[in-house]
Design a protein around this motif. Structure first.
Motif, PDB file in Angstrom:
ATOM      1  N   ARG A 191      -4.205  -3.702  -1.111  1.00  0.00           N
ATOM      2  CA  ARG A 191      -3.026  -3.503  -1.959  1.00  0.00           C
ATOM      3  C   ARG A 191      -2.196  -2.358  -1.394  1.00  0.00           C
ATOM      4  N   MET A 192      -0.946  -2.643  -1.088  1.00  0.00           N
ATOM      5  CA  MET A 192      -0.032  -1.612  -0.604  1.00  0.00           C
ATOM      6  C   MET A 192       1.033  -1.336  -1.654  1.00  0.00           C
ATOM      7  N   ARG A 193       1.187  -0.070  -2.028  1.00  0.00           N
ATOM      8  CA  ARG A 193       2.252   0.330  -2.939  1.00  0.00           C
ATOM      9  C   ARG A 193       3.480   0.701  -2.108  1.00  0.00           C
ATOM     10  N   VAL A 194       4.561  -0.018  -2.291  1.00  0.00           N
ATOM     11  CA  VAL A 194       5.782   0.198  -1.520  1.00  0.00           C
ATOM     12  C   VAL A 194       6.468   1.485  -1.958  1.00  0.00           C
ATOM     13  N   THR A 195       6.736   2.339  -0.995  1.00  0.00           N
ATOM     14  CA  THR A 195       7.496   3.559  -1.270  1.00  0.00           C
ATOM     15  C   THR A 195       8.882   3.493  -0.627  1.00  0.00           C
ATOM     16  N   GLU A 196       9.036   2.627   0.368  1.00  0.00           N
ATOM     17  CA  GLU A 196      10.336   2.472   1.024  1.00  0.00           C
ATOM     18  C   GLU A 196      10.514   1.016   1.430  1.00  0.00           C
ATOM     19  N   ALA A 197      11.441   0.340   0.744  1.00  0.00           N
ATOM     20  CA  ALA A 197      11.737  -1.055   1.040  1.00  0.00           C
ATOM     21  C   ALA A 197      12.704  -1.131   2.210  1.00  0.00           C
ATOM     22  N   LEU A 198      12.275  -1.752   3.291  1.00  0.00           N
ATOM     23  CA  LEU A 198      13.113  -1.840   4.485  1.00  0.00           C
ATOM     24  C   LEU A 198      13.743  -3.220   4.659  1.00  0.00           C
ATOM     25  N   LYS A 199      13.033  -4.267   4.220  1.00  0.00           N
ATOM     26  CA  LYS A 199      13.578  -5.617   4.393  1.00  0.00           C
ATOM     27  C   LYS A 199      12.853  -6.586   3.453  1.00  0.00           C
ATOM     28  N   GLY A 200      13.622  -7.354   2.704  1.00  0.00           N
ATOM     29  CA  GLY A 200      13.071  -8.450   1.923  1.00  0.00           C
ATOM     30  C   GLY A 200      12.192  -8.077   0.749  1.00  0.00           C
ATOM     31  N   VAL A 201      12.251  -6.835   0.290  1.00  0.00           N
ATOM     32  CA  VAL A 201      11.363  -6.397  -0.795  1.00  0.00           C
ATOM     33  C   VAL A 201      12.056  -6.461  -2.152  1.00  0.00           C
ATOM     34  N   ARG A 202      13.238  -5.899  -2.233  1.00  0.00           N
ATOM     35  CA  ARG A 202      13.932  -5.809  -3.518  1.00  0.00           C
ATOM     36  C   ARG A 202      14.229  -7.203  -4.094  1.00  0.00           C
ATOM     37  N   GLY A 203      13.830  -7.393  -5.345  1.00  0.00           N
ATOM     38  CA  GLY A 203      14.070  -8.658  -6.019  1.00  0.00           C
ATOM     39  C   GLY A 203      13.100  -9.759  -5.643  1.00  0.00           C
ATOM     40  N   ARG A 204      12.101  -9.469  -4.823  1.00  0.00           N
ATOM     41  CA  ARG A 204      11.144 -10.483  -4.390  1.00  0.00           C
ATOM     42  C   ARG A 204      10.068 -10.646  -5.471  1.00  0.00           C
ATOM     43  N   LYS A 205      10.001 -11.824  -6.075  1.00  0.00           N
ATOM     44  CA  LYS A 205       9.094 -12.051  -7.197  1.00  0.00           C
ATOM     45  C   LYS A 205       7.627 -11.981  -6.788  1.00  0.00           C
ATOM     46  N   THR A 206       7.353 -12.203  -5.497  1.00  0.00           N
ATOM     47  CA  THR A 206       5.960 -12.183  -5.041  1.00  0.00           C
ATOM     48  C   THR A 206       5.443 -10.769  -4.808  1.00  0.00           C
ATOM     49  N   ILE A 207       6.324  -9.755  -5.016  1.00  0.00           N
ATOM     50  CA  ILE A 207       5.922  -8.347  -4.905  1.00  0.00           C
ATOM     51  C   ILE A 207       6.216  -7.661  -6.239  1.00  0.00           C
ATOM     52  N   PRO A 208       5.484  -8.020  -7.289  1.00  0.00           N
ATOM     53  CA  PRO A 208       5.757  -7.424  -8.599  1.00  0.00           C
ATOM     54  C   PRO A 208       5.311  -5.970  -8.661  1.00  0.00           C
ATOM     55  N   ASP A 209       6.096  -5.167  -9.339  1.00  0.00           N
ATOM     56  CA  ASP A 209       5.776  -3.748  -9.536  1.00  0.00           C
ATOM     57  C   ASP A 209       5.580  -3.003  -8.220  1.00  0.00           C
TER      58      ASP A 209
ATOM     59  N   ARG B 182      13.297   5.089  12.867  1.00  0.00           N
ATOM     60  CA  ARG B 182      13.623   4.260  14.034  1.00  0.00           C
ATOM     61  C   ARG B 182      14.034   2.851  13.593  1.00  0.00           C
ATOM     62  N   LEU B 183      13.294   2.286  12.647  1.00  0.00           N
ATOM     63  CA  LEU B 183      13.638   0.950  12.164  1.00  0.00           C
ATOM     64  C   LEU B 183      15.001   0.948  11.496  1.00  0.00           C
ATOM     65  N   LYS B 184      15.279   1.983  10.721  1.00  0.00           N
ATOM     66  CA  LYS B 184      16.596   2.059  10.066  1.00  0.00           C
ATOM     67  C   LYS B 184      17.726   2.170  11.074  1.00  0.00           C
ATOM     68  N   GLN B 185      17.487   2.918  12.137  1.00  0.00           N
ATOM     69  CA  GLN B 185      18.494   3.061  13.185  1.00  0.00           C
ATOM     70  C   GLN B 185      18.801   1.731  13.861  1.00  0.00           C
ATOM     71  N   HIS B 186      17.847   0.815  13.813  1.00  0.00           N
ATOM     72  CA  HIS B 186      18.047  -0.510  14.401  1.00  0.00           C
ATOM     73  C   HIS B 186      18.445  -1.536  13.357  1.00  0.00           C
ATOM     74  N   GLY B 187      18.899  -1.060  12.205  1.00  0.00           N
ATOM     75  CA  GLY B 187      19.441  -1.965  11.193  1.00  0.00           C
ATOM     76  C   GLY B 187      18.432  -2.574  10.253  1.00  0.00           C
ATOM     77  N   ILE B 188      17.187  -2.145  10.297  1.00  0.00           N
ATOM     78  CA  ILE B 188      16.165  -2.677   9.389  1.00  0.00           C
ATOM     79  C   ILE B 188      16.153  -1.805   8.147  1.00  0.00           C
ATOM     80  N   THR B 189      16.979  -2.146   7.181  1.00  0.00           N
ATOM     81  CA  THR B 189      17.085  -1.365   5.952  1.00  0.00           C
ATOM     82  C   THR B 189      17.737  -2.209   4.857  1.00  0.00           C
ATOM     83  N   GLU B 190      17.352  -1.938   3.614  1.00  0.00           N
ATOM     84  CA  GLU B 190      17.935  -2.656   2.479  1.00  0.00           C
ATOM     85  C   GLU B 190      18.926  -1.743   1.762  1.00  0.00           C
TER      86      GLU B 190
END
Length: 250
Positions: free
Chosen positions: A104-122, A242-250
């Motif tokens: 189980r991973m608790r997300v602290t920073e959503a970089l891609k495809g996390v926000r609003g994703r029903k398969t990642i509740p809470d 580094r990922l954010k600098q390459h456009g991987i960010t929500e």
């Protein structure tokens, strides 16, 4: 006499589901020579990664973290929230069961495809991993053979609070018949899979210990399998930047 065993059929099935190559398929089919991992060293810290490295995958590695991120539906940084028993699958008639464990991973920073994703509740991602082999015991039926590694062993090896980065996708469905579904998930949550390079941890014992080195370690594979770019960040903060600098960010 007892010995560890990992069914060949289950091993192959696990490898096939977890190997997402750069081309996006289950197993890479690009022409040309197979890429071989460089001998690069890996510093020893407090995390025991041997529990995750039970399957040898045949895949074409991504050269950079951002290359992998661009090819995945979900990218998230977070911390280990805990471990739980995953599905137990049937392998072949008369064969031992194939046990899975769930990180189980608790997300602290959503970089891609996390926000609003029903398969990642809470903000929790449920990642299915192999639990490894079982211990053969001729005194009991084969279906009762226990995993060599318990959920508690995973909790000790990779404890709650460990910083991590994951590149998951929803599980397409179990490739083998389910014997026991394991600990239930919350409503809407789905099990997810990660490719060989899809788990990165920050080893707390390595933070600030190696001048010019990195505190990051690969989960299922060494970071060096993809080349120098994977070890260029000194810690998780730098890797996320580094990922954010390459456009991987929500």
């Amino acid at each position: 006499m007892r010995k560890q065993t990992l069914p060949a059929l289950a091993l192959a099935a696990t490898a096939a589901l977890s190997c997402d190559g750069p081309s996006g398929g289950a197993l890479a089919t690009q022409a040309g020579p197979k890429q071989v991992q460089a001998p690069g060293s890996e510093a020893k810290g407090s995390l025991d990664l041997s529990l995750l490295r039970v399957v040898e995958a045949d895949f074409d590695p991504y050269r950079t973290p951002e290359e992998l991120a661009a090819d995945r539906p979900v990218v998230a940084a977070g911390t280990i929230d805990g471990w739980q028993q995953g599905p137990v699958l049937k392998t072949y008639p008369g064969g031992p069961l194939d046990h899975r464990v769930v990180l189980r991973m608790r997300v602290t920073e959503a970089l891609k495809g996390v926000r609003g994703r029903k398969t990642i509740p809470d903000g929790l991602v449920y990642i299915e991993l192999s639990q490894g082999g079982v211990v053969s015991d001729p005194k009991v039926p084969v279906e009762q053979w226990k995993p060599r590694r318990s959920v508690a062993d995973f909790e000790e090896a990779l404890p709650v609070g460990t910083r991590m980065l994951a590149f998951p996708r929803e599980h397409p469905g179990q490739e083998l018949e389910v014997h026991d579904p394991g600990e239930p998930l919350p409503p809407g949550a789905e099990l997810m899979l990660v490719p060989p390079q899809g788990l990165i941890f920050e080893d707390p014992q390595l933070v600030g210990r190696r001048p010019g080195g990195t505190a990051l370690v690969g989960g299922k594979e060494r970071l060096s399998v993809g080349g120098e770019a994977w070890s260029s960040a000194r810690d998780m903060g730098e890797l996320v930047a580094r990922l954010k600098q390459h456009g991987i960010t929500e």
